[in-house]
Design an enzyme around this catalytic site. Structure first.
Site, PDB file in Angstrom:
ATOM      1  CG  HIS A  93      -4.147  48.207 -13.298  1.00 50.63           C
ATOM      2  ND1 HIS A  93      -4.648  47.010 -13.776  1.00 50.63           N
ATOM      3  CD2 HIS A  93      -3.002  48.426 -14.005  1.00 50.63           C
ATOM      4  CE1 HIS A  93      -3.843  46.517 -14.706  1.00 50.63           C
ATOM      5  NE2 HIS A  93      -2.830  47.371 -14.858  1.00 50.63           N
ATOM      6  CD  GLU A 115      -1.329  78.567  -3.003  1.00 51.34           C
ATOM      7  OE1 GLU A 115      -1.773  78.034  -1.962  1.00 51.34           O
ATOM      8  OE2 GLU A 115      -0.122  78.802  -3.201  1.00 51.34           O
ATOM      9  CD  GLU A 126      -0.712  75.180   8.785  1.00 52.00           C
ATOM     10  OE1 GLU A 126      -1.860  75.177   8.327  1.00 52.00           O
ATOM     11  OE2 GLU A 126       0.070  76.169   8.718  1.00 52.00           O
ATOM     12  N   GLY A 170       5.517  81.349  -3.064  1.00 48.80           N
ATOM     13  CA  GLY A 170       5.832  80.062  -2.455  1.00 48.80           C
ATOM     14  C   GLY A 170       5.807  78.904  -3.429  1.00 48.80           C
TER      15      GLY A 170
END
Length: 616
Positions: free
Chosen positions: A452, A421, A275, A335
């Site tokens: 709400h 994770e 990505e 990470g």
């Protein structure tokens, strides 16, 4: 595959090459010798823990099913059955000073856990379980650079990222603290050059826009930190983040920006994340289309508008980024634990080096507390053990994190990766399937928005959802005056009121005493007895943000130690990536591909290709 946004076309993405690379990553098999080294190190590590705490080898952390056989675990099960008949109303009535006793404070954070469904006996039993699971030894093992990430044979040293320069933290005989500060100093120099206008784009224009491209831990932390510390940021600069491979993410991030004033930070440790590379190539094409006029050396454009956070020098150079503008980190940084490493370059650009170091100081303050404080007064230990209690003995499946600060709107999303994770595992360190629940689902929304939205379910639903409320005693906004104070008081009144309502509720008798009609009365009953923790902080600053993040980091570790799982690997994210890389090749094929998936996936791919062809 060609990337298109509107009428613009941004280069080619070689799906076949990426699929092959992903295949190599997923199907990589260490040599037999490497396997043996890993097994020996893991075995020696577990043996060391057993020896250091005089544990019965049959009950060591590496024994399959040992956790639920422990007498401490069974004692907690029996205790939960007995305590389950008690309501928080009764616990407070029997101990009026409970709210003053069941609290802890460190690193600028005040933790009130008196509204948890616990007693002093609960705490005693949880601490005994922690001792039986060698928690103190595991904490020391992490700080000493032991390879506690046993499936990847790595040390786990995010604490080194915020260690002061005079500390020594050894990894395989090497002190890593000087390396960390060398990178920090390079980041600081570069950040100041961008912020003061010394660093300019290819045309000589000052950099006014910074776009960080990454995904997962390379995105969620920096996004959260920028939003949390926005009031400290350089307001005349624009900071945006691109993570989704959906082209709309990149298109919207760049639609109103001048390429000549835009700097991209490409965040990828390996520099082959699918990505991130797709978005990096889109960014490269976007820049060159605007700035790469005929006769212009493209490398000169890339060198002024791109920097990398990576460890893969060859791929960074291949992309065209000057390796002098590559900021590295280490394999002992996961990470999701990396936002205070070079991954935080966008944060430093936004808030400045001094504020970034203040954030690191907050991290370190909580690290020092976690390492040295007695377990019974240790904030991360208490948070972690309370999660164990709620999940494994009270049956909770989710935990809501509810920051009453708009600036922390991305904090729950950040915690989702950090917690799930890390502890979303179904096998123990020895590779056997566990027979108890592990990582709960973490989720949330800033207050008062959530009130709400989903608080109805928390108050009157049938599921037990423990909540963490996070509130700040001083305003974090640039607003001032009596009106601003009143507004902040109203915000904090909601923090305290929600915790009280969830704990004590409203009985049927109380509802009827208010004159509620009999048929309506049951609908207005609040059962209460919903467990909550409240974290109070003076103000949202870089320092307090660091402490807050470290609190959750270490509480996740505590949970993982008790569950006997590896909180620092993430094999569960890999299969979907592997299949996606293969499928991308099939989607992009000119001829009809030979599909060998299941009937559902085959049908979906054919449907997609058919509709895409019609719209071409």
């Amino acid at each position: 595959m060609t990337l298109r946004f509107g009428k613009l076309q941004f280069g080619q993405l070689d799906c076949a090459a990426l699929a092959a690379d992903r295949e190599r990553q997923i199907n990589f098999r260490p040599t037999a010798a490497a396997h043996l080294r890993t097994e020996r190190r893991a075995g020696k590590f577990m043996q060391k823990l057993t020896t250091s705490t005089a544990m019965d080898p049959s009950q060591s952390a590496a024994s399959s099913g040992a956790l639920t056989r422990r007498p401490q675990w069974r004692a907690l099960q029996e205790h939960a059955g007995a305590l389950g008949r008690s309501h928080l109303r009764e616990l407070f009535a029997a101990d009026p000073a409970r709210g003053e006793r069941l609290r802890a404070e460190a690193a600028g954070l005040y933790l009130d856990y008196s509204k948890q469904r616990i007693s002093d006996e609960t705490l005693r039993l949880l601490l005994e379980l922690a001792g039986a699971c060698s928690l103190p030894a595991r904490i020391e093992a992490m700080f000493h650079g032991e390879r506690i990430n046993v499936t990847e044979d790595r040390a786990v040293l995010h604490v080194a990222l915020r260690a002061p320069p005079d500390e020594r933290i050894m990894v395989d005989g090497h002190d890593v603290v000087p390396d960390v500060h060398a990178v920090l100093d390079r980041m600081a120099t570069f950040s100041e050059h961008v912020r003061d206008g010394t660093w300019t784009g290819h045309t000589g224009k000052r950099v006014r826009n910074v776009i960080s491209i990454g995904i997962g831990g390379s995105d969620l932390g920096p996004v959260m930190a920028y939003e949390a510390l926005r009031q400290y940021s350089r307001r005349e600069m624009t900071f945006r983040f691109v993570s989704n491979v959906d082209g709309g993410d990149f298109a919207e991030a760049t639609r109103d920006l001048d390429p000549a004033e835009t700097l991209f930070i490409i965040c990828s440790k390996t520099f082959n994340t699918l990505e991130t590379l797709a978005n990096a190539q889109a960014a490269r094409a976007w820049c060159l289309q605007a700035l790469g006029a005929a006769g212009v050396d493209e490398s000169l454009v890339i060198a002024r508008h791109f920097v990398a956070v990576s460890t893969n020098t060859a791929e960074v150079r291949k992309f065209g980024i000057d390796t002098a503008r590559m900021f590295g980190f280490w394999d002992w940084v996961g990470g999701r634990y990396s936002m205070d490493s070079a991954i935080g370059l966008s944060t430093m650009l936004a808030i400045g080096a001094d504020n970034f170091r203040a954030m690191l100081a907050g991290f370190h303050a909580m690290d020092a507390h976690f390492r040295s404080a007695p377990l019974q007064r240790n904030l991360p230990v208490l948070m972690g053990l309370l999660a164990i209690w709620n999940v494994n003995f009270l049956g909770a499946e989710t935990i809501a994190v509810l920051p009453y600060a708009e600036y922390l709107k991305r904090f729950p999303a950040y915690l989702q990766q950090l917690t799930m994770e890390s502890n979303g595992k179904h096998v123990s360190l020895d590779g056997n399937r566990v027979d108890y629940a592990t990582g709960p689902i973490y989720w949330g929304e800033p207050g008062t928005n959530g009130q709400h939205s989903f608080y109805q379910l928390i108050h009157q639903g049938t599921r037990l959802i423990p909540c963490d409320f996070i509130g700040f005693c001083r305003m974090s906004t640039p607003m001032s005056g009596a009106r601003a104070r009143d507004q902040h008081d109203l915000l904090m009144a909601n923090v305290f009121a929600q915790g009280e309502a969830l704990a004590f509720g409203k009985t049927l008798e109380q509802v009827k005493a208010e004159g509620t009609p009999g048929a309506l009365a049951p609908h207005r009953v609040f059962e209460g007895n919903r467990p909550t923790t409240t974290i109070l902080v003076d103000a949202l600053t870089p320092t307090s943000l660091g402490s807050l993040i470290a609190l959750y980091e270490h509480s996740v570790f505590v949970q993982g130690v008790i569950w006997d799982i590896d909180s620092f690997d993430q094999w569960g994210v890999e299969l979907g990536k592997q299949l996606a890389a293969r499928t991308a090749v099939e989607l992009a094929a000119m001829a009809e591909p030979a599909l060998a998936h299941d009937s559902s996936t085959n049908a979906l791919i054919r449907r997609y290709r058919q509709l895409r062809a019609q719209s071409a």
